[in-house]
Design a protein around this motif. Sequence first.
Motif, PDB file in Angstrom:
ATOM      1  N   ASP A  40      -8.302   8.605   0.819  1.00 37.24           N
ATOM      2  CA  ASP A  40      -8.353   8.737  -0.632  1.00 37.24           C
ATOM      3  C   ASP A  40      -6.952   9.014  -1.178  1.00 37.24           C
ATOM      4  O   ASP A  40      -6.081   9.547  -0.483  1.00 37.24           O
ATOM      5  CB  ASP A  40      -9.286   9.880  -1.036  1.00 37.24           C
ATOM      6  N   LEU A  41      -6.763   8.639  -2.428  1.00 36.47           N
ATOM      7  CA  LEU A  41      -5.527   8.944  -3.139  1.00 36.47           C
ATOM      8  C   LEU A  41      -5.812  10.080  -4.109  1.00 36.47           C
ATOM      9  O   LEU A  41      -6.729   9.988  -4.937  1.00 36.47           O
ATOM     10  CB  LEU A  41      -5.017   7.716  -3.896  1.00 36.47           C
TER      11      LEU A  41
ATOM     12  N   LEU B 216      -9.074   9.459  -6.249  1.00 36.44           N
ATOM     13  CA  LEU B 216      -9.326   8.029  -6.347  1.00 36.44           C
ATOM     14  C   LEU B 216      -9.836   7.578  -4.983  1.00 36.44           C
ATOM     15  O   LEU B 216      -9.068   7.353  -4.043  1.00 36.44           O
ATOM     16  CB  LEU B 216      -8.057   7.275  -6.742  1.00 36.44           C
TER      17      LEU B 216
ATOM     18  N   ASP C  57       0.177   0.637  -2.891  1.00 36.45           N
ATOM     19  CA  ASP C  57      -0.240  -0.768  -2.774  1.00 36.45           C
ATOM     20  C   ASP C  57      -0.339  -1.464  -4.127  1.00 36.45           C
ATOM     21  O   ASP C  57      -0.946  -2.525  -4.246  1.00 36.45           O
ATOM     22  CB  ASP C  57      -1.572  -0.876  -2.034  1.00 36.45           C
TER      23      ASP C  57
ATOM     24  N   VAL D 124      -2.393   1.209 -10.413  1.00 39.10           N
ATOM     25  CA  VAL D 124      -3.773   1.691 -10.512  1.00 39.10           C
ATOM     26  C   VAL D 124      -3.956   2.328 -11.878  1.00 39.10           C
ATOM     27  O   VAL D 124      -3.154   3.175 -12.297  1.00 39.10           O
ATOM     28  CB  VAL D 124      -4.097   2.726  -9.407  1.00 39.10           C
TER      29      VAL D 124
ATOM     30  N   ALA E  65       0.845   3.219  -7.304  1.00 42.23           N
ATOM     31  CA  ALA E  65       0.400   3.629  -5.980  1.00 42.23           C
ATOM     32  C   ALA E  65       1.147   2.805  -4.930  1.00 42.23           C
ATOM     33  O   ALA E  65       1.783   1.803  -5.261  1.00 42.23           O
ATOM     34  CB  ALA E  65      -1.110   3.420  -5.854  1.00 42.23           C
TER      35      ALA E  65
ATOM     36  N   TYR F 276       0.174   0.850   4.209  1.00 42.05           N
ATOM     37  CA  TYR F 276      -0.874   0.289   3.356  1.00 42.05           C
ATOM     38  C   TYR F 276      -1.076  -1.202   3.628  1.00 42.05           C
ATOM     39  O   TYR F 276      -2.202  -1.678   3.696  1.00 42.05           O
ATOM     40  CB  TYR F 276      -0.493   0.468   1.882  1.00 42.05           C
TER      41      TYR F 276
ATOM     42  N   LYS G 151      -8.492   4.791  -2.113  1.00 42.56           N
ATOM     43  CA  LYS G 151      -7.181   4.275  -2.478  1.00 42.56           C
ATOM     44  C   LYS G 151      -6.068   4.852  -1.595  1.00 42.56           C
ATOM     45  O   LYS G 151      -4.886   4.669  -1.883  1.00 42.56           O
ATOM     46  CB  LYS G 151      -6.875   4.596  -3.948  1.00 42.56           C
TER      47      LYS G 151
END
Length: 291
Positions: free
Chosen positions: A253-254, A241, A222, A225, A220, A143, A244
């Motif tokens: 995406d997350l 998300l 990084d 969130v 998360a 990340y 992310k």
Amino acid sequence: MKYKDYYETLGLGRSATQDDIKRAYRKLARKYHPDISKHTDAEDRFKEVGQAYEVLKDPEKRAAYDRLGSQWREGQEFQPPPNWDEGFEFSGAGAEAGAQGGLDEFFEAIFGHATDARARGAPSHAPGQDHHAKIVIDLEDAYRGAQHALSLQMPVVDAHGQVVMQTRTLNVAIPKGVRAGQHLRLKGHPRFRVDERDVSLEVPVAPWEAALGTRITIQAPDGLVEMTVPKNSAGGRRLRLKGKGIPGSPPGDLYVILKIVLPPADSEHAHAAYDAMRKAFDFDPRAHFSR
């Protein structure tokens, strides 16, 4: 998959020198050559000897094979140890033979990815040739990017004809947004799963949070969130998300996967609450189970 003992095939111990391997191969190749041998299984034995020699004559292939360990026996059910080739540096030597498919299925099943990478490199000892190694990094480094001192091991033949591992340390910049498959494999994280640039995370929620909806904060890779859990969410629901995931162009995406966690009925008050819930709902969790 069945393990193949290449040393046993050539009648050698694991301490054999490269010259020992060459002599053993020449002797057995003459003995089992189909054109002159009287043995009924000469053709199969000749092929087995050739496959064993193809691996053990090459210091890199031999060192990689030795990394699997010496506890295995011929014909034993076998699975390579996890990350057995982490930090193993391939120079490109022997790429041509591997690319032509001279190895047997056992070796190809384990080393095929390394052989393919080496086949794309320059010939052995060519100036400026590419080197290849698999390293393990933290998901957070993918990340954010990172700077690491990496210890890599590369096999060389010493003055006594033995294959030994030579270690060197490199300072490597891990680029932000690096993906699995870029010769850098993302290390398994206890909570995250990685698929290309997308990242999945299972998040526990209480039954009332899933039923009534709520705002939660998750950790998360990084940072923190904040997100919404929609009302009437079922267990296993995937919430996306966008952007992310692992950074890139475009970023991944997350995905947050909801896991409903039930509080224990470990007190009179908790037991009464569950009993009140039972009476309040006309609900059969197995109503459609038989269908």
